[in-house]
Design a protein around this motif. Structure first.
Motif, PDB file in Angstrom:
ATOM      1  N   ILE A   1      -3.248  -6.687  -0.921  1.00  0.00           N
ATOM      2  CA  ILE A   1      -4.248  -6.496   0.134  1.00  0.00           C
ATOM      3  C   ILE A   1      -4.021  -7.499   1.257  1.00  0.00           C
ATOM      4  CG2 ILE A   1      -6.699  -6.718   0.722  1.00  0.00           C
ATOM      5  CD1 ILE A   1      -7.364  -5.553  -2.009  1.00  0.00           C
ATOM      6  N   ASP A   2      -3.876  -8.773   0.907  1.00  0.00           N
ATOM      7  CA  ASP A   2      -3.777  -9.823   1.928  1.00  0.00           C
ATOM      8  C   ASP A   2      -2.423  -9.885   2.624  1.00  0.00           C
ATOM      9  OD1 ASP A   2      -6.396 -10.659   1.640  1.00  0.00           O
ATOM     10  OD2 ASP A   2      -5.893 -12.040   0.018  1.00  0.00           O
ATOM     11  N   TYR A   3      -1.343  -9.546   1.905  1.00  0.00           N
ATOM     12  CA  TYR A   3      -0.019  -9.699   2.502  1.00  0.00           C
ATOM     13  C   TYR A   3       0.585  -8.408   3.028  1.00  0.00           C
ATOM     14  CZ  TYR A   3      -0.024 -14.479   0.916  1.00  0.00           C
ATOM     15  OH  TYR A   3      -0.349 -15.803   0.741  1.00  0.00           O
TER      16      TYR A   3
ATOM     17  N   SER B   1      -5.544  -5.479  10.600  1.00  0.00           N
ATOM     18  CA  SER B   1      -5.866  -6.441  11.666  1.00  0.00           C
ATOM     19  C   SER B   1      -5.243  -6.036  12.992  1.00  0.00           C
ATOM     20  CB  SER B   1      -5.380  -7.842  11.289  1.00  0.00           C
ATOM     21  OG  SER B   1      -6.120  -8.344  10.212  1.00  0.00           O
TER      22      SER B   1
ATOM     23  N   LEU C   1      -2.075  -9.686  -4.514  1.00  0.00           N
ATOM     24  CA  LEU C   1      -2.019 -10.139  -3.118  1.00  0.00           C
ATOM     25  C   LEU C   1      -1.594  -9.047  -2.138  1.00  0.00           C
ATOM     26  CD1 LEU C   1      -0.574 -13.731  -3.596  1.00  0.00           C
ATOM     27  CD2 LEU C   1      -2.939 -13.055  -3.138  1.00  0.00           C
TER      28      LEU C   1
ATOM     29  N   TYR D   1       0.843  -1.187   0.000  1.00  0.00           N
ATOM     30  CA  TYR D   1       0.000   0.000   0.000  1.00  0.00           C
ATOM     31  C   TYR D   1       0.886   1.248   0.000  1.00  0.00           C
ATOM     32  CZ  TYR D   1       0.863  -0.473   5.019  1.00  0.00           C
ATOM     33  OH  TYR D   1       1.449  -0.615   6.245  1.00  0.00           O
TER      34      TYR D   1
ATOM     35  N   THR E   1     -13.924  -7.253   5.875  1.00  0.00           N
ATOM     36  CA  THR E   1     -14.640  -7.981   4.827  1.00  0.00           C
ATOM     37  C   THR E   1     -13.677  -8.291   3.682  1.00  0.00           C
ATOM     38  OG1 THR E   1     -15.372  -5.960   3.723  1.00  0.00           O
ATOM     39  CG2 THR E   1     -16.820  -6.860   5.428  1.00  0.00           C
ATOM     40  N   PRO E   2     -14.063  -9.215   2.794  1.00  0.00           N
ATOM     41  CA  PRO E   2     -13.204  -9.482   1.638  1.00  0.00           C
ATOM     42  C   PRO E   2     -12.961  -8.201   0.846  1.00  0.00           C
ATOM     43  CG  PRO E   2     -14.889 -11.166   1.824  1.00  0.00           C
ATOM     44  CD  PRO E   2     -15.230 -10.092   2.828  1.00  0.00           C
ATOM     45  N   GLY E   3     -11.719  -7.996   0.456  1.00  0.00           N
ATOM     46  CA  GLY E   3     -11.356  -6.809  -0.319  1.00  0.00           C
ATOM     47  C   GLY E   3     -11.323  -7.116  -1.799  1.00  0.00           C
ATOM     48  N   TRP E   4     -10.872  -6.128  -2.564  1.00  0.00           N
ATOM     49  CA  TRP E   4     -10.791  -6.330  -4.008  1.00  0.00           C
ATOM     50  C   TRP E   4      -9.659  -5.502  -4.580  1.00  0.00           C
ATOM     51  CZ3 TRP E   4     -12.426 -10.075  -6.845  1.00  0.00           C
ATOM     52  CH2 TRP E   4     -12.334  -9.977  -8.219  1.00  0.00           C
TER      53      TRP E   4
ATOM     54  N   ARG F   1      -3.853  -5.985   4.870  1.00  0.00           N
ATOM     55  CA  ARG F   1      -4.694  -6.669   5.858  1.00  0.00           C
ATOM     56  C   ARG F   1      -3.990  -6.877   7.212  1.00  0.00           C
ATOM     57  NH1 ARG F   1      -9.496  -9.298   5.293  1.00  0.00           N
ATOM     58  NH2 ARG F   1      -9.324  -9.214   3.036  1.00  0.00           N
ATOM     59  N   PRO F   2      -2.715  -7.268   7.249  1.00  0.00           N
ATOM     60  CA  PRO F   2      -2.067  -7.435   8.563  1.00  0.00           C
ATOM     61  C   PRO F   2      -2.018  -6.137   9.379  1.00  0.00           C
ATOM     62  CG  PRO F   2      -0.807  -8.556   6.882  1.00  0.00           C
ATOM     63  CD  PRO F   2      -1.858  -7.754   6.162  1.00  0.00           C
TER      64      PRO F   2
END
Length: 185
Positions: A118-120, A127, A116, A82, A135-138, A123-124
């Motif tokens: 967002i997830d790697y 969190s 990825l 990001y 919620t699930p991102g895009w 999101r951490p």
């Protein structure tokens, strides 16, 4: 309905990320939510770079997070993560600034190699700020977002459908009603 803080972490004044967020803001408004937009690039750079927690603009931004029921975080992807601008704001927020909140992470980028992020990357961090639910991102490819000469935003059909679904899931998680717009989006 819920109050949603819609945060753009793009440093660009002509950002596709910010335009996409404002587009999704309309969908959430149609579902009954109150939207508060925040473009991080409008915050004073000195306050962000010097970690001036007491600067009035940073205090006001922190208050926006406190008052929101949900937060949409949008960022362009740079170097598989990001934006640094978004990071500078997140670093200034209280440790549990997202406590009890529902969060929707979104990202834009030039290649699927960054899908990825967002997830790697994002999101951490989100969190760690103790949200009730992420919620699930895009991830949306830049090429799927076009802006006409008149400023009209167009999102490629497959991306538009996916964005509508994640936005509706976010709205539902906030206690919103299912979208009647889903069939027309």
């Amino acid at each position: 309905m819920a109050t949603v803080l819609s945060v753009s972490g793009s440093p660009s004044a002509t950002s596709r990320t910010a335009r996409l967020l404002r587009h999704l803001d309309h969908r959430l408004t149609a579902q009954g939510h109150t939207i508060v937009p925040l473009d991080v690039r409008t915050l004073p750079p000195e306050a962000l770079l010097h970690a001036d927690f007491g600067h009035p603009a940073i205090v006001a931004a922190t208050r926006l997070f406190e008052q929101a029921d949900g937060v949409v975080i949008g960022t362009p992807v740079y170097k598989a993560a990001y934006s640094g601008l978004l990071k500078s704001l997140l670093d200034l927020l209280p440790q549990y600034a997202l406590a009890g909140k529902t969060v929707l992470p979104l990202a834009t980028g030039g290649t699927t190699a960054h899908v990825l992020a967002i997830d790697y990357a994002l999101r951490p961090v989100l969190s760690s700020m103790n949200p009730a639910h992420i919620t699930p991102g895009w991830f949306t490819l830049d090429k799927d977002i076009t802006v006409g000469d008149d400023g009209t935003l167009t999102v490629a059909p497959a991306a538009a459908e996916a964005l509508a679904q994640v936005t509706d899931q976010f709205s539902f998680a906030l206690g919103g009603r299912p979208s009647r717009l889903a069939a027309t989006a």
